[in-house]
Design a protein around this motif. Structure first.
Motif: not given
Length: 234
Positions: A118-125, A137-151
């Motif tokens: 549900r949530s994805v954060l892709d950060v370029p290397l 690219v570093l890819g981060l994935y979560s089963a929860q919506p809106d999982a990634f905070t500003a921190d």
């Protein structure tokens, strides 16, 4: 691999230990594996992965913590479209708060939702300011919506900077090792030609180079074939 403390994974001490581990990793493969394992502990993600750019070819899936990440990457690489591709080409971070509502890549997002992502954060290397300096690219994935905070995003950027330098360094070391190995092979092959045909080093190298050009084969491979078979390629 070092076991990072989960209690305070984002501390300066944790990142210092990560930097040491990345520096000590003997290969690109072990470098990116350390990155994704650290991501699982330091960030609010269930899965993580790294793709690396390759010159003139499709991106390479270098490390994943779960097969679902392989699926997420494969869909984008095969279609040449998606947040991963955008992050890689544009050197920009892409955050998808909910794949069930994000409309930028609807076909891909629908497949991710079906896979339980549900949530994805892709950060370029990246190691510099040009697109050529983007190593992956570093890819981060979560089963929860809106999982990634500003921190989470800030920590991911710090991790990406560490990973970028480490991957670039590991690639350079591997390239240098390959270059040394190639020189050794060519030297051995030249020795065989010098002994067999009673020619000097310049002539032996010219023969190898001619066969390399005529057969459209790398000089290293021509040398290896000569060493293995005692014959030059047809």
């Amino acid at each position: 691999m070092a076991d990072f403390e989960v209690a305070a994974p984002t501390s300066a001490d944790a990142f210092a230990r990560l930097a040491i581990e990345l520096h000590d990793a003997p290969s690109v493969e072990e470098t990116v594996d350390a990155v994704v394992q650290f991501a699982l502990q330091a960030l609010n993600c269930m899965y993580a992965g790294v793709i690396l750019s390759t010159r003139g070819q499709q991106p390479e899936v270098a490390a994943v913590t779960d097969p679902v990440v392989t699926d997420a990457y494969g869909l984008q690489i095969s279609s040449d479209n998606g947040p991963l591709i955008t992050a890689l080409r544009n050197r920009t971070t892409v955050l998808i708060r909910d794949t069930s509502t994000d409309d930028r890549w609807p076909e891909w997002a629908a497949k991710m939702t079906a896979l339980g992502i549900r949530s994805v954060l892709d950060v370029p290397l990246a190691t510099g300011y040009s697109s050529r300096a983007t190593v992956g690219v570093l890819g981060l994935y979560s089963a929860q919506p809106d999982a990634f905070t500003a921190d989470d995003e800030a920590i991911a950027h710090i991790l990406a900077r560490h990973a970028s330098v480490a991957v670039a360094s590991a690639r350079h070391e591997e390239t240098m090792t390959q270059a040394v190995d190639a020189r050794k092979l060519v030297g051995q092959a030249m020795g065989i030609l010098m002994e067999r045909f009673d020619v000097d080093a310049d002539r032996a190298f010219a023969i190898l180079k001619r066969y390399s050009q005529d057969t459209n084969t790398k000089l290293r491979d021509v040398a290896q074939q000569l060493i293995d078979t005692r014959k030059l390629p047809h």
